[in-house]
Design an enzyme around this catalytic site. Sequence first.
Site, PDB file in Angstrom:
ATOM      1  CB  SER A 118      -6.758  -4.506   1.481  1.00 46.99           C
ATOM      2  OG  SER A 118      -6.084  -3.711   2.654  1.00 46.99           O
ATOM      3  CE1 TYR A 122      -1.585  -4.285  -0.590  1.00 52.27           C
ATOM      4  CE2 TYR A 122      -3.048  -3.130   0.956  1.00 52.27           C
ATOM      5  CZ  TYR A 122      -2.724  -4.433   0.275  1.00 52.27           C
ATOM      6  OH  TYR A 122      -2.964  -5.286   0.991  1.00 52.27           O
TER       7      TYR A 122
END
Length: 253
Positions: free
Chosen positions: A137, A150
Amino acid sequence: MFSLKNKNAIITGAGSGIGKATAMAFGKSGAHVFVVDLNKDAAETTVNEIKQNGGNATALVVNVTAQAEVVQAFQQVARIDILVNSAGVSHIGKLETTTPDDLDRIYNVNVKGVYNCMFGAIASMKKNGGVILNLASIASSVGIPDRFAYSMSKGAVLAMTLSVAKDYVKEGIRCNCISPARVHTPFVDGFLAKNYPGNEAEMFEKLSQTQPIGRMAKPEEIANLILYLCSDEAGFITGCDYPIDGGFIKLNN
């Protein structure tokens, strides 16, 4: 170009979102796609759609957090040529609003799940070579507000990718990751409906504009990059992270 004919590809989280788009792209490119998802109905729906488009696919209902379950399922695949680790979960919160349970949940799926699947595939790939593609990500590389757990997990995915690429390059195994910015998946729609009822359209536009290009990515656009990196045409690429972010990392200054 980008033919995956005669290749077996395992794709986790392939019941929806990026994983499903990737499974569809791989099916069209000739791979036998092993659709891994915890949701049986979602996995079978993806399989049916691949077959309706003339592809070949098999559903594997697997909890990626359970290594024994992963290994047993992967042993059903005679030869693993490609592994795409797309299964993942998200969490909203900064350090002080992240509980131990939150951290464990994110770790178990996003970090341990990727580890388990690479562990389950590596023995087969050591025999014939192979390709591993992990979903990292932009949060692996830059600070994102309220994404403490995350970001931790996706940073780990990036580090694992580099480690595996280094350790197995001499055995014909390539390992890369990609780092998307926001992608318009069912998760986004569900997040907006839950947290911003009545203001979904406004918030969707606000989130879209955080990418300098002015919109979120489509799952199919992410799948196209994955297809390339898993194809023979990308045979000289390993140990790399590819941002696919609408300019988020370089242009948000």
